[in-house]
Write an enzyme that holds these catalytic residues in place. Structure first.
Site, PDB file in Angstrom:
ATOM      1  N   THR A 116      76.165  48.368  38.728  1.00  0.00           N
ATOM      2  CA  THR A 116      77.058  48.887  37.691  1.00  0.00           C
ATOM      3  C   THR A 116      77.982  49.984  38.198  1.00  0.00           C
ATOM      4  O   THR A 116      77.609  50.739  39.109  1.00  0.00           O
ATOM      5  CB  THR A 116      76.212  49.465  36.537  1.00  0.00           C
ATOM      6  OG1 THR A 116      77.065  50.199  35.660  1.00  0.00           O
ATOM      7  CG2 THR A 116      75.146  50.421  37.038  1.00  0.00           C
ATOM      8  N   TYR A 140      70.729  55.420  33.143  1.00  0.00           N
ATOM      9  CA  TYR A 140      71.074  54.023  33.400  1.00  0.00           C
ATOM     10  C   TYR A 140      71.628  53.870  34.830  1.00  0.00           C
ATOM     11  O   TYR A 140      71.164  53.040  35.605  1.00  0.00           O
ATOM     12  CB  TYR A 140      72.108  53.548  32.372  1.00  0.00           C
ATOM     13  CG  TYR A 140      72.701  52.205  32.690  1.00  0.00           C
ATOM     14  CD1 TYR A 140      71.918  51.060  32.648  1.00  0.00           C
ATOM     15  CD2 TYR A 140      74.042  52.081  33.057  1.00  0.00           C
ATOM     16  CE1 TYR A 140      72.463  49.820  32.963  1.00  0.00           C
ATOM     17  CE2 TYR A 140      74.590  50.854  33.367  1.00  0.00           C
ATOM     18  CZ  TYR A 140      73.798  49.724  33.324  1.00  0.00           C
ATOM     19  OH  TYR A 140      74.327  48.507  33.639  1.00  0.00           O
TER      20      TYR A 140
END
Ligand code: UFG
Length: 324
Positions: A116, A140
């Site tokens: 990501t 995250y």
């Protein structure tokens, strides 16, 4: 190829399953259906299970003799990761560790990982090259970055090879209308705005209008999910050709502000839904845009849907008819 696809019933995974299925690969989809859908699996065999169910997953490796693994399963909502960090380290880091240990044990040497843009944190000018400093600002991003590190270390110690794709803002839906985003309580901008345009929500909130960007709202690089799926196909072919391990940005290389996106969504849908400007959301960097020369050069990836209107139209079409 005989391929294991974790999270293949989810939004991105299901688009990749379709792309690989069309090419005739032999697919096993492993998904706990927490956010995925049985109907989204258009090719291959679905095995319902969680990555934390160790004996179940190991039995699958034992039985199927996979040649490659594509690893999509994980938790993906930035604000939730701020509120529940340990869930993210479990689902994204610890479960990846176990999956990699099975790859090592059963000699699966090709691996594609969903990383990501959140690994970059808050890049100074908002533009991320693969060599930009890695300093996530939310759990995250940290949970994914740790997996990237495991991949690098495993590849350095063995014949294992991987491609990690650092996704920017994935959006849109299958142009054939078969697949789309069906997250129960979606938080992603284009999805939420399409729900508002379909009157499934009363309004859309814009989180923060005081960022150091041209109009004060956050800037992101929105990429169509089918182009992202194609990047996975190319990455797998690259590994098959003997390509060496790599980590690549996957975006289009240009950003749009939240306000610009909202304006375009209203234009495309013709619906003037209510918009409320409110405070910043925890964990959001001001601007994230990909530098994409490497993915174009290395994977010869050629995006087909690099047009925000096309992305929005496909997301809206899906939202209107959403069969699941
Ligand atoms: N936003 C709103 N209102 C909403 C939803 C989002 O204003 O209702 C804003 C957010 O504050 C942010 C932007 O729209 O500024 C994009 O937010 P998303 O929730 O759509 O996506 P994120 O940028 O938070 O995260 C996504 C993926 C991550 C990935 C990241 C990389 O979920 O996996 O993009 O850019 F890391």
């Amino acid at each position: 190829m005989k391929i294991l696809i974790t999270g293949g019933a989810g939004y991105i995974g299901s688009h990749v399953v379709k792309a690989l299925g069309k090419l005739g690969h032999d697919l096993v989809i492993y998904d706990n259906l927490s956010t995925g859908h049985r109907q989204a699996v258009t090719y291959g065999e679905l095995v319902v299970g969680d990555l934390a169910e160790k004996s179940k997953l190991e039995a699958l490796f034992e039985a199927k003799k996979f040649e490659a693994v594509l690893h999509f399963a994980g938790s993906i909502v930035v604000p939730e990761s701020v509120a529940h960090p340990l869930k993210y380290y479990q689902n994204n880091t610890l479960n990846s560790h176990f999956l990699l240990s099975l790859c090592e044990k059963y000699k699966v040497k090709k691996f594609i990982f969903s990383s990501t843009a959140a690994v970059y944190g808050m890049p100074e000018d908002g533009l991320c090259t693969e060599n930009s400093p890695l300093s996530p600002i939310n759990p995250y991003g940290h949970s994914k970055l740790m997996t990237e590190q495991m991949l690098k270390d495993l590849a350095a110690s063995s014949e294992f090879r991987f491609v990690a794709l650092r996704y920017f803002n994935v959006s849109g839906a299958d142009p054939e209308g078969q697949l789309g985003q069906s997250f129960p309580e979606a938080t992603h901008l284009i999805k939420v705005a399409c729900e508002a345009a379909c009157a499934k929500r009363d309004h859309l909130k814009i989180y923060g209008t005081d960022y150091p960007t041209s109009d004060g709202s956050c800037v992101r690089d929105y990429i169509h999910v089918s182009d992202l799926a194609e990047a996975h196909v190319r990455a797998l072919e690259y590994l098959e050709r003997g390509g060496k391990s790599d980590i690549l940005n996957c975006g289009y290389g240009h950003g749009f502000s939240v306000k610009e996106v909202v304006k375009l969504i209203k234009e495309v849908t013709g619906v003037d839904f209510k918009v409320i400007e409110t405070d910043r959301r925890a964990g959001d960097p001001a601007s994230l845009t990909a530098k994409v020369d490497r993915i174009h050069g290395i994977l010869q990836w050629k995006p087909q849907f690099d047009d925000l209107k096309v992305i929005i139209r496909s997301a809206y079409e899906w939202e209107k008819k959403k069969p699941y």
